[in-house]
Write a protein that holds these residues in place. Structure first.
Motif, PDB file in Angstrom:
ATOM      1  N   ALA A   1       3.888   7.067   2.885  1.00  0.00           N
ATOM      2  CA  ALA A   1       4.391   5.803   3.408  1.00  0.00           C
ATOM      3  C   ALA A   1       4.177   4.700   2.391  1.00  0.00           C
ATOM      4  O   ALA A   1       3.247   4.751   1.582  1.00  0.00           O
ATOM      5  CB  ALA A   1       3.681   5.446   4.716  1.00  0.00           C
ATOM      6  N   VAL A   2       5.046   3.715   2.475  1.00  0.00           N
ATOM      7  CA  VAL A   2       4.921   2.479   1.713  1.00  0.00           C
ATOM      8  C   VAL A   2       4.846   1.357   2.740  1.00  0.00           C
ATOM      9  O   VAL A   2       5.719   1.250   3.610  1.00  0.00           O
ATOM     10  CB  VAL A   2       6.128   2.260   0.770  1.00  0.00           C
ATOM     11  CG1 VAL A   2       5.989   0.941   0.027  1.00  0.00           C
ATOM     12  CG2 VAL A   2       6.288   3.434  -0.186  1.00  0.00           C
TER      13      VAL A   2
ATOM     14  N   ARG B   1      -3.883   7.064  -2.493  1.00  0.00           N
ATOM     15  CA  ARG B   1      -3.762   5.772  -1.811  1.00  0.00           C
ATOM     16  C   ARG B   1      -3.952   4.688  -2.855  1.00  0.00           C
ATOM     17  O   ARG B   1      -4.965   4.657  -3.550  1.00  0.00           O
ATOM     18  CB  ARG B   1      -4.810   5.611  -0.728  1.00  0.00           C
ATOM     19  CG  ARG B   1      -4.642   4.316   0.049  1.00  0.00           C
ATOM     20  CD  ARG B   1      -5.734   4.140   1.118  1.00  0.00           C
ATOM     21  NE  ARG B   1      -5.424   3.090   2.049  1.00  0.00           N
ATOM     22  CZ  ARG B   1      -5.532   1.788   1.796  1.00  0.00           C
ATOM     23  NH1 ARG B   1      -5.923   1.371   0.615  1.00  0.00           N
ATOM     24  NH2 ARG B   1      -5.230   0.900   2.717  1.00  0.00           N
ATOM     25  N   SER B   2      -2.960   3.823  -2.981  1.00  0.00           N
ATOM     26  CA  SER B   2      -3.025   2.710  -3.924  1.00  0.00           C
ATOM     27  C   SER B   2      -2.614   1.435  -3.218  1.00  0.00           C
ATOM     28  O   SER B   2      -1.773   1.446  -2.316  1.00  0.00           O
ATOM     29  CB  SER B   2      -2.085   2.939  -5.107  1.00  0.00           C
ATOM     30  OG  SER B   2      -2.475   4.068  -5.839  1.00  0.00           O
ATOM     31  N   SER B   3      -3.197   0.331  -3.660  1.00  0.00           N
ATOM     32  CA  SER B   3      -2.902  -0.973  -3.096  1.00  0.00           C
ATOM     33  C   SER B   3      -2.561  -1.925  -4.243  1.00  0.00           C
ATOM     34  O   SER B   3      -3.218  -1.915  -5.282  1.00  0.00           O
ATOM     35  CB  SER B   3      -4.130  -1.463  -2.325  1.00  0.00           C
ATOM     36  OG  SER B   3      -3.875  -2.676  -1.681  1.00  0.00           O
ATOM     37  N   PHE B   4      -1.515  -2.742  -4.038  1.00  0.00           N
ATOM     38  CA  PHE B   4      -0.999  -3.595  -5.100  1.00  0.00           C
ATOM     39  C   PHE B   4      -0.682  -4.983  -4.567  1.00  0.00           C
ATOM     40  O   PHE B   4      -0.334  -5.134  -3.397  1.00  0.00           O
ATOM     41  CB  PHE B   4       0.323  -3.034  -5.657  1.00  0.00           C
ATOM     42  CG  PHE B   4       0.256  -1.602  -6.075  1.00  0.00           C
ATOM     43  CD1 PHE B   4      -0.113  -1.248  -7.358  1.00  0.00           C
ATOM     44  CD2 PHE B   4       0.580  -0.600  -5.166  1.00  0.00           C
ATOM     45  CE1 PHE B   4      -0.155   0.072  -7.747  1.00  0.00           C
ATOM     46  CE2 PHE B   4       0.542   0.735  -5.552  1.00  0.00           C
ATOM     47  CZ  PHE B   4       0.169   1.069  -6.841  1.00  0.00           C
ATOM     48  N   ASP B   5      -0.731  -5.977  -5.451  1.00  0.00           N
ATOM     49  CA  ASP B   5      -0.195  -7.294  -5.132  1.00  0.00           C
ATOM     50  C   ASP B   5       1.326  -7.227  -5.241  1.00  0.00           C
ATOM     51  O   ASP B   5       1.863  -6.540  -6.107  1.00  0.00           O
ATOM     52  CB  ASP B   5      -0.717  -8.355  -6.109  1.00  0.00           C
ATOM     53  CG  ASP B   5      -2.187  -8.643  -5.904  1.00  0.00           C
ATOM     54  OD1 ASP B   5      -2.634  -8.661  -4.742  1.00  0.00           O
ATOM     55  OD2 ASP B   5      -2.877  -8.865  -6.913  1.00  0.00           O
TER      56      ASP B   5
ATOM     57  N   VAL C   1       0.863  -1.185   0.000  1.00  0.00           N
ATOM     58  CA  VAL C   1       0.000   0.000   0.000  1.00  0.00           C
ATOM     59  C   VAL C   1       0.895   1.229   0.000  1.00  0.00           C
ATOM     60  O   VAL C   1       1.868   1.291   0.760  1.00  0.00           O
ATOM     61  CB  VAL C   1      -0.943   0.010   1.223  1.00  0.00           C
ATOM     62  CG1 VAL C   1      -1.767   1.285   1.265  1.00  0.00           C
ATOM     63  CG2 VAL C   1      -1.837  -1.229   1.221  1.00  0.00           C
ATOM     64  N   VAL C   2       0.559   2.201  -0.853  1.00  0.00           N
ATOM     65  CA  VAL C   2       1.298   3.460  -0.936  1.00  0.00           C
ATOM     66  C   VAL C   2       0.323   4.598  -0.667  1.00  0.00           C
ATOM     67  O   VAL C   2      -0.752   4.648  -1.276  1.00  0.00           O
ATOM     68  CB  VAL C   2       1.943   3.641  -2.333  1.00  0.00           C
ATOM     69  CG1 VAL C   2       2.677   4.969  -2.414  1.00  0.00           C
ATOM     70  CG2 VAL C   2       2.877   2.478  -2.652  1.00  0.00           C
ATOM     71  N   VAL C   3       0.681   5.501   0.247  1.00  0.00           N
ATOM     72  CA  VAL C   3      -0.142   6.688   0.541  1.00  0.00           C
ATOM     73  C   VAL C   3       0.726   7.932   0.464  1.00  0.00           C
ATOM     74  O   VAL C   3       1.908   7.895   0.805  1.00  0.00           O
ATOM     75  CB  VAL C   3      -0.832   6.613   1.926  1.00  0.00           C
ATOM     76  CG1 VAL C   3      -1.810   5.455   1.982  1.00  0.00           C
ATOM     77  CG2 VAL C   3       0.166   6.519   3.055  1.00  0.00           C
ATOM     78  N   TRP C   4       0.127   9.045  -0.012  1.00  0.00           N
ATOM     79  CA  TRP C   4       0.823  10.338  -0.128  1.00  0.00           C
ATOM     80  C   TRP C   4      -0.095  11.454   0.324  1.00  0.00           C
ATOM     81  O   TRP C   4      -1.273  11.464  -0.018  1.00  0.00           O
ATOM     82  CB  TRP C   4       1.174  10.641  -1.586  1.00  0.00           C
ATOM     83  CG  TRP C   4       2.517  10.214  -2.065  1.00  0.00           C
ATOM     84  CD1 TRP C   4       2.757   9.262  -3.003  1.00  0.00           C
ATOM     85  CD2 TRP C   4       3.790  10.729  -1.690  1.00  0.00           C
ATOM     86  NE1 TRP C   4       4.109   9.153  -3.218  1.00  0.00           N
ATOM     87  CE2 TRP C   4       4.760  10.044  -2.426  1.00  0.00           C
ATOM     88  CE3 TRP C   4       4.207  11.711  -0.782  1.00  0.00           C
ATOM     89  CZ2 TRP C   4       6.121  10.301  -2.300  1.00  0.00           C
ATOM     90  CZ3 TRP C   4       5.559  11.958  -0.663  1.00  0.00           C
ATOM     91  CH2 TRP C   4       6.492  11.264  -1.416  1.00  0.00           C
ATOM     92  N   TRP C   5       0.462  12.404   1.050  1.00  0.00           N
ATOM     93  CA  TRP C   5      -0.220  13.646   1.375  1.00  0.00           C
ATOM     94  C   TRP C   5       0.524  14.811   0.725  1.00  0.00           C
ATOM     95  O   TRP C   5       1.757  14.862   0.778  1.00  0.00           O
ATOM     96  CB  TRP C   5      -0.212  13.929   2.867  1.00  0.00           C
ATOM     97  CG  TRP C   5      -1.207  13.211   3.696  1.00  0.00           C
ATOM     98  CD1 TRP C   5      -2.462  13.633   4.018  1.00  0.00           C
ATOM     99  CD2 TRP C   5      -1.025  11.967   4.372  1.00  0.00           C
ATOM    100  NE1 TRP C   5      -3.068  12.729   4.844  1.00  0.00           N
ATOM    101  CE2 TRP C   5      -2.206  11.689   5.074  1.00  0.00           C
ATOM    102  CE3 TRP C   5       0.034  11.058   4.442  1.00  0.00           C
ATOM    103  CZ2 TRP C   5      -2.371  10.554   5.840  1.00  0.00           C
ATOM    104  CZ3 TRP C   5      -0.129   9.911   5.200  1.00  0.00           C
ATOM    105  CH2 TRP C   5      -1.319   9.673   5.889  1.00  0.00           C
TER     106      TRP C   5
ATOM    107  N   ALA D   1      -3.701  -5.859   5.470  1.00  0.00           N
ATOM    108  CA  ALA D   1      -3.692  -4.493   4.942  1.00  0.00           C
ATOM    109  C   ALA D   1      -5.021  -3.785   5.143  1.00  0.00           C
ATOM    110  O   ALA D   1      -5.082  -2.557   5.093  1.00  0.00           O
ATOM    111  CB  ALA D   1      -3.338  -4.514   3.457  1.00  0.00           C
ATOM    112  N   GLU D   2      -6.075  -4.538   5.388  1.00  0.00           N
ATOM    113  CA  GLU D   2      -7.415  -3.948   5.540  1.00  0.00           C
ATOM    114  C   GLU D   2      -7.824  -3.741   6.988  1.00  0.00           C
ATOM    115  O   GLU D   2      -8.900  -3.206   7.257  1.00  0.00           O
ATOM    116  CB  GLU D   2      -8.438  -4.833   4.831  1.00  0.00           C
ATOM    117  CG  GLU D   2      -8.236  -4.851   3.327  1.00  0.00           C
ATOM    118  CD  GLU D   2      -9.128  -5.847   2.623  1.00  0.00           C
ATOM    119  OE1 GLU D   2     -10.020  -6.422   3.282  1.00  0.00           O
ATOM    120  OE2 GLU D   2      -8.924  -6.063   1.425  1.00  0.00           O
TER     121      GLU D   2
END
Length: 111
Positions: free
Chosen positions: A56-57, A85-89, A4-8, A66-67
């Motif tokens: 954060a990664v 916010r993105s979520s990846f395998d 999971v990648v999040v950015w502000w 992750a949930e």
């Protein structure tokens, strides 16, 4: 495994990268070290663009991990949810050759 990648974008926040580094040292790193299913969390920042960014990664053991409900203190401090916010395998992992015995406790917040 799940990533999971999040950015502000911090342009609308009273927080800065510098103040969020204090938050990392003071409480966040230790709190996140206790989260079940979290394999690795990397806090990232960008101070070179027109606005500071913070994010954060996360590398999770599973999609279910992750949930789960997570500590949300950074979002509370920043004052709004992440802009991205993105979520990846996770397809594969490896580790290269390195000299550092331990990865935890590294980065600008601890410099």
């Amino acid at each position: 495994m799940r990533v999971v990648v999040v950015w502000w974008d911090l342009s609308e926040s009273r927080e800065t990268v510098a103040s969020l580094r204090e938050f990392l040292r003071g409480e966040a790193v230790d709190r996140w070290a206790q989260v079940p299913g979290l394999r690795l969390k990397l806090w990232i920042s960008d101070t070179e663009g027109p606005a500071e960014r913070w994010g954060a990664v996360f590398v999770w053991e599973s999609a279910a991990a992750a949930e789960q409900p997570l500590p949300a203190k950074a979002g509370e401090l920043i004052g709004y949810p992440p802009a991205h916010r993105s979520s990846f395998d996770l397809e594969a992992t490896t580790e290269g050759l390195y000299d550092l015995a331990r990865l935890a406790g590294r980065g600008l917040a601890f410099a």
